[in-house]
Design a protein around this motif. Structure first.
Motif, PDB file in Angstrom:
ATOM      1  N   HIS A  77     -20.874 -19.126  -6.534  1.00 26.99           N
ATOM      2  CA  HIS A  77     -21.175 -19.643  -7.874  1.00 26.99           C
ATOM      3  C   HIS A  77     -20.024 -20.425  -8.502  1.00 26.99           C
ATOM      4  O   HIS A  77     -20.159 -20.895  -9.622  1.00 26.99           O
ATOM      5  N   HIS A  78     -18.910 -20.572  -7.809  1.00 23.60           N
ATOM      6  CA  HIS A  78     -17.780 -21.295  -8.407  1.00 23.60           C
ATOM      7  C   HIS A  78     -18.141 -22.749  -8.661  1.00 23.60           C
ATOM      8  O   HIS A  78     -18.443 -23.510  -7.749  1.00 23.60           O
ATOM      9  N   ARG A  79     -18.111 -23.124  -9.915  1.00 26.73           N
ATOM     10  CA  ARG A  79     -18.322 -24.511 -10.327  1.00 26.73           C
ATOM     11  C   ARG A  79     -17.458 -24.721 -11.561  1.00 26.73           C
ATOM     12  O   ARG A  79     -17.393 -23.867 -12.433  1.00 26.73           O
ATOM     13  N   GLY A  80     -16.805 -25.855 -11.598  1.00 27.20           N
ATOM     14  CA  GLY A  80     -16.006 -26.145 -12.781  1.00 27.20           C
ATOM     15  C   GLY A  80     -14.741 -25.310 -12.829  1.00 27.20           C
ATOM     16  O   GLY A  80     -14.196 -24.918 -11.799  1.00 27.20           O
ATOM     17  N   PRO A  81     -14.261 -25.001 -14.036  1.00 30.62           N
ATOM     18  CA  PRO A  81     -12.942 -24.389 -14.179  1.00 30.62           C
ATOM     19  C   PRO A  81     -12.886 -22.871 -14.111  1.00 30.62           C
ATOM     20  O   PRO A  81     -11.820 -22.299 -14.235  1.00 30.62           O
ATOM     21  N   THR A  82     -14.015 -22.180 -13.922  1.00 34.59           N
ATOM     22  CA  THR A  82     -14.026 -20.722 -13.969  1.00 34.59           C
ATOM     23  C   THR A  82     -13.725 -20.123 -12.600  1.00 34.59           C
ATOM     24  O   THR A  82     -14.266 -20.551 -11.601  1.00 34.59           O
ATOM     25  N   PHE A  83     -12.853 -19.125 -12.563  1.00 35.74           N
ATOM     26  CA  PHE A  83     -12.482 -18.441 -11.322  1.00 35.74           C
ATOM     27  C   PHE A  83     -12.799 -16.959 -11.433  1.00 35.74           C
ATOM     28  O   PHE A  83     -11.939 -16.114 -11.310  1.00 35.74           O
ATOM     29  N   THR A  84     -14.049 -16.619 -11.633  1.00 34.81           N
ATOM     30  CA  THR A  84     -14.392 -15.233 -11.909  1.00 34.81           C
ATOM     31  C   THR A  84     -14.116 -14.289 -10.748  1.00 34.81           C
ATOM     32  O   THR A  84     -13.783 -13.128 -10.973  1.00 34.81           O
ATOM     33  N   SER A  85     -14.243 -14.732  -9.494  1.00 34.75           N
ATOM     34  CA  SER A  85     -13.988 -13.806  -8.386  1.00 34.75           C
ATOM     35  C   SER A  85     -12.512 -13.777  -7.984  1.00 34.75           C
ATOM     36  O   SER A  85     -12.089 -12.885  -7.270  1.00 34.75           O
ATOM     37  N   VAL A  86     -11.729 -14.751  -8.416  1.00 32.76           N
ATOM     38  CA  VAL A  86     -10.301 -14.778  -8.107  1.00 32.76           C
ATOM     39  C   VAL A  86      -9.525 -13.997  -9.164  1.00 32.76           C
ATOM     40  O   VAL A  86      -8.752 -13.107  -8.856  1.00 32.76           O
ATOM     41  N   LEU A  87      -9.733 -14.347 -10.405  1.00 39.42           N
ATOM     42  CA  LEU A  87      -9.073 -13.669 -11.519  1.00 39.42           C
ATOM     43  C   LEU A  87     -10.079 -13.618 -12.675  1.00 39.42           C
ATOM     44  O   LEU A  87     -10.181 -14.573 -13.445  1.00 39.42           O
ATOM     45  N   PRO A  88     -10.857 -12.547 -12.742  1.00 41.02           N
ATOM     46  CA  PRO A  88     -11.921 -12.472 -13.757  1.00 41.02           C
ATOM     47  C   PRO A  88     -11.408 -12.776 -15.157  1.00 41.02           C
ATOM     48  O   PRO A  88     -10.313 -12.356 -15.539  1.00 41.02           O
ATOM     49  N   GLY A  89     -12.209 -13.561 -15.886  1.00 38.06           N
ATOM     50  CA  GLY A  89     -11.875 -13.876 -17.271  1.00 38.06           C
ATOM     51  C   GLY A  89     -10.890 -15.010 -17.436  1.00 38.06           C
ATOM     52  O   GLY A  89     -10.365 -15.206 -18.529  1.00 38.06           O
ATOM     53  N   HIS A  90     -10.620 -15.767 -16.376  1.00 38.03           N
ATOM     54  CA  HIS A  90      -9.660 -16.874 -16.461  1.00 38.03           C
ATOM     55  C   HIS A  90     -10.299 -18.196 -16.067  1.00 38.03           C
ATOM     56  O   HIS A  90     -11.229 -18.226 -15.266  1.00 38.03           O
ATOM     57  N   VAL A  91      -9.764 -19.269 -16.648  1.00 39.89           N
ATOM     58  CA  VAL A  91     -10.204 -20.628 -16.343  1.00 39.89           C
ATOM     59  C   VAL A  91      -8.977 -21.476 -16.017  1.00 39.89           C
ATOM     60  O   VAL A  91      -7.845 -21.088 -16.302  1.00 39.89           O
ATOM     61  N   VAL A  92      -9.213 -22.650 -15.445  1.00 36.02           N
ATOM     62  CA  VAL A  92      -8.121 -23.563 -15.112  1.00 36.02           C
ATOM     63  C   VAL A  92      -7.591 -24.208 -16.389  1.00 36.02           C
ATOM     64  O   VAL A  92      -8.348 -24.754 -17.180  1.00 36.02           O
ATOM     65  N   GLN A  93      -6.286 -24.129 -16.592  1.00 31.07           N
ATOM     66  CA  GLN A  93      -5.613 -24.749 -17.730  1.00 31.07           C
ATOM     67  C   GLN A  93      -5.181 -26.170 -17.362  1.00 31.07           C
ATOM     68  O   GLN A  93      -5.373 -27.115 -18.102  1.00 31.07           O
ATOM     69  N   LYS A  94      -4.546 -26.313 -16.183  1.00 33.06           N
ATOM     70  CA  LYS A  94      -4.120 -27.609 -15.663  1.00 33.06           C
ATOM     71  C   LYS A  94      -3.850 -27.445 -14.182  1.00 33.06           C
ATOM     72  O   LYS A  94      -3.776 -26.326 -13.670  1.00 33.06           O
ATOM     73  N   GLY A  95      -3.697 -28.557 -13.484  1.00 31.86           N
ATOM     74  CA  GLY A  95      -3.461 -28.456 -12.052  1.00 31.86           C
ATOM     75  C   GLY A  95      -3.142 -29.798 -11.436  1.00 31.86           C
ATOM     76  O   GLY A  95      -3.046 -30.805 -12.126  1.00 31.86           O
ATOM     77  N   GLY A  96      -2.995 -29.781 -10.117  1.00 33.19           N
ATOM     78  CA  GLY A  96      -2.660 -31.000  -9.404  1.00 33.19           C
ATOM     79  C   GLY A  96      -2.774 -30.821  -7.906  1.00 33.19           C
ATOM     80  O   GLY A  96      -3.168 -29.761  -7.417  1.00 33.19           O
ATOM     81  N   PHE A  97      -2.419 -31.865  -7.191  1.00 31.02           N
ATOM     82  CA  PHE A  97      -2.533 -31.943  -5.737  1.00 31.02           C
ATOM     83  C   PHE A  97      -1.189 -32.394  -5.206  1.00 31.02           C
ATOM     84  O   PHE A  97      -0.602 -33.350  -5.719  1.00 31.02           O
ATOM     85  N   ARG A  98      -0.663 -31.722  -4.193  1.00 32.03           N
ATOM     86  CA  ARG A  98       0.661 -32.083  -3.660  1.00 32.03           C
ATOM     87  C   ARG A  98       0.621 -32.210  -2.146  1.00 32.03           C
ATOM     88  O   ARG A  98      -0.106 -31.475  -1.476  1.00 32.03           O
ATOM     89  N   VAL A  99       1.432 -33.118  -1.618  1.00 31.86           N
ATOM     90  CA  VAL A  99       1.597 -33.313  -0.183  1.00 31.86           C
ATOM     91  C   VAL A  99       3.089 -33.305   0.108  1.00 31.86           C
ATOM     92  O   VAL A  99       3.848 -34.068  -0.501  1.00 31.86           O
ATOM     93  N   TYR A 100       3.520 -32.437   1.013  1.00 30.00           N
ATOM     94  CA  TYR A 100       4.906 -32.364   1.451  1.00 30.00           C
ATOM     95  C   TYR A 100       4.934 -32.548   2.962  1.00 30.00           C
ATOM     96  O   TYR A 100       4.589 -31.637   3.709  1.00 30.00           O
ATOM     97  N   PRO A 101       5.321 -33.749   3.449  1.00 27.28           N
ATOM     98  CA  PRO A 101       5.260 -34.016   4.884  1.00 27.28           C
ATOM     99  C   PRO A 101       6.369 -33.357   5.702  1.00 27.28           C
ATOM    100  O   PRO A 101       6.221 -33.178   6.902  1.00 27.28           O
ATOM    101  N   GLU A 102       7.470 -32.971   5.070  1.00 26.56           N
ATOM    102  CA  GLU A 102       8.609 -32.432   5.803  1.00 26.56           C
ATOM    103  C   GLU A 102       8.479 -30.933   6.043  1.00 26.56           C
ATOM    104  O   GLU A 102       8.105 -30.196   5.133  1.00 26.56           O
ATOM    105  N   PRO A 103       8.799 -30.467   7.252  1.00 26.29           N
ATOM    106  CA  PRO A 103       8.846 -29.008   7.462  1.00 26.29           C
ATOM    107  C   PRO A 103      10.021 -28.405   6.691  1.00 26.29           C
ATOM    108  O   PRO A 103      10.975 -29.097   6.356  1.00 26.29           O
ATOM    109  N   ASN A 104       9.917 -27.130   6.388  1.00 22.98           N
ATOM    110  CA  ASN A 104      10.940 -26.363   5.674  1.00 22.98           C
ATOM    111  C   ASN A 104      11.131 -26.801   4.228  1.00 22.98           C
ATOM    112  O   ASN A 104      12.152 -26.508   3.627  1.00 22.98           O
ATOM    113  N   PHE A 105      10.138 -27.483   3.658  1.00 17.87           N
ATOM    114  CA  PHE A 105      10.211 -27.840   2.248  1.00 17.87           C
ATOM    115  C   PHE A 105       9.903 -26.607   1.410  1.00 17.87           C
ATOM    116  O   PHE A 105       8.964 -25.867   1.691  1.00 17.87           O
TER     117      PHE A 105
END
Length: 112
Positions: free
Chosen positions: A12-40
């Motif tokens: 049922h996960h749709r949108g900002p709600t994460f009820t099965s991960v952390l009940p009662g919480h929604v996404v405040q902000k976020g992003g996407f990251r790529v780190y090509p180097e090992p040991n970063f």
């Protein structure tokens, strides 16, 4: 710190709600990251890296170590999610030949 398989996320996960991960919480902000180097090491600025809210990392590609309060406590791989509690000093360290790619999100309590 908790580690989950993405397969554990309920259908049922749709949108900002994460009820099965952390009940009662929604996404405040976020992003996407790529780190090509090992040991970063994420958040590699001096001092502790903490937040007043939970933070979740959804690992898209790569693998590595989870560091909490300066010690490696577990490992992660693609297809997993790592949840850090408020106030935990946390870092991910990429290991292996594949780039580390993840989505990060800060969570906050959902409005009543």
């Amino acid at each position: 710190m908790r580690k989950l398989s993405i397969a554990e996320f309920q259908a049922h996960h749709r949108g900002p709600t994460f009820t099965s991960v952390l009940p009662g919480h929604v996404v405040q902000k976020g992003g996407f990251r790529v780190y090509p180097e090992p040991n970063f090491r994420t958040h590699d600025e001096p001092g502790r890296h903490v937040h007043p809210v939970p933070e979740i990392f959804v690992i898209v590609r790569g693998s590595g170590a989870i560091e909490v309060d300066g010690a490696e406590v577990d490992e992660f791989q693609a297809g997993e999610a790592v949840l850090f509690e408020p106030g935990e000093d946390h870092h991910l360290i990429s290991r292996g030949a594949e780039p580390l790619i993840f989505v990060w999100m800060h969570l906050e309590p959902s409005p009543a």
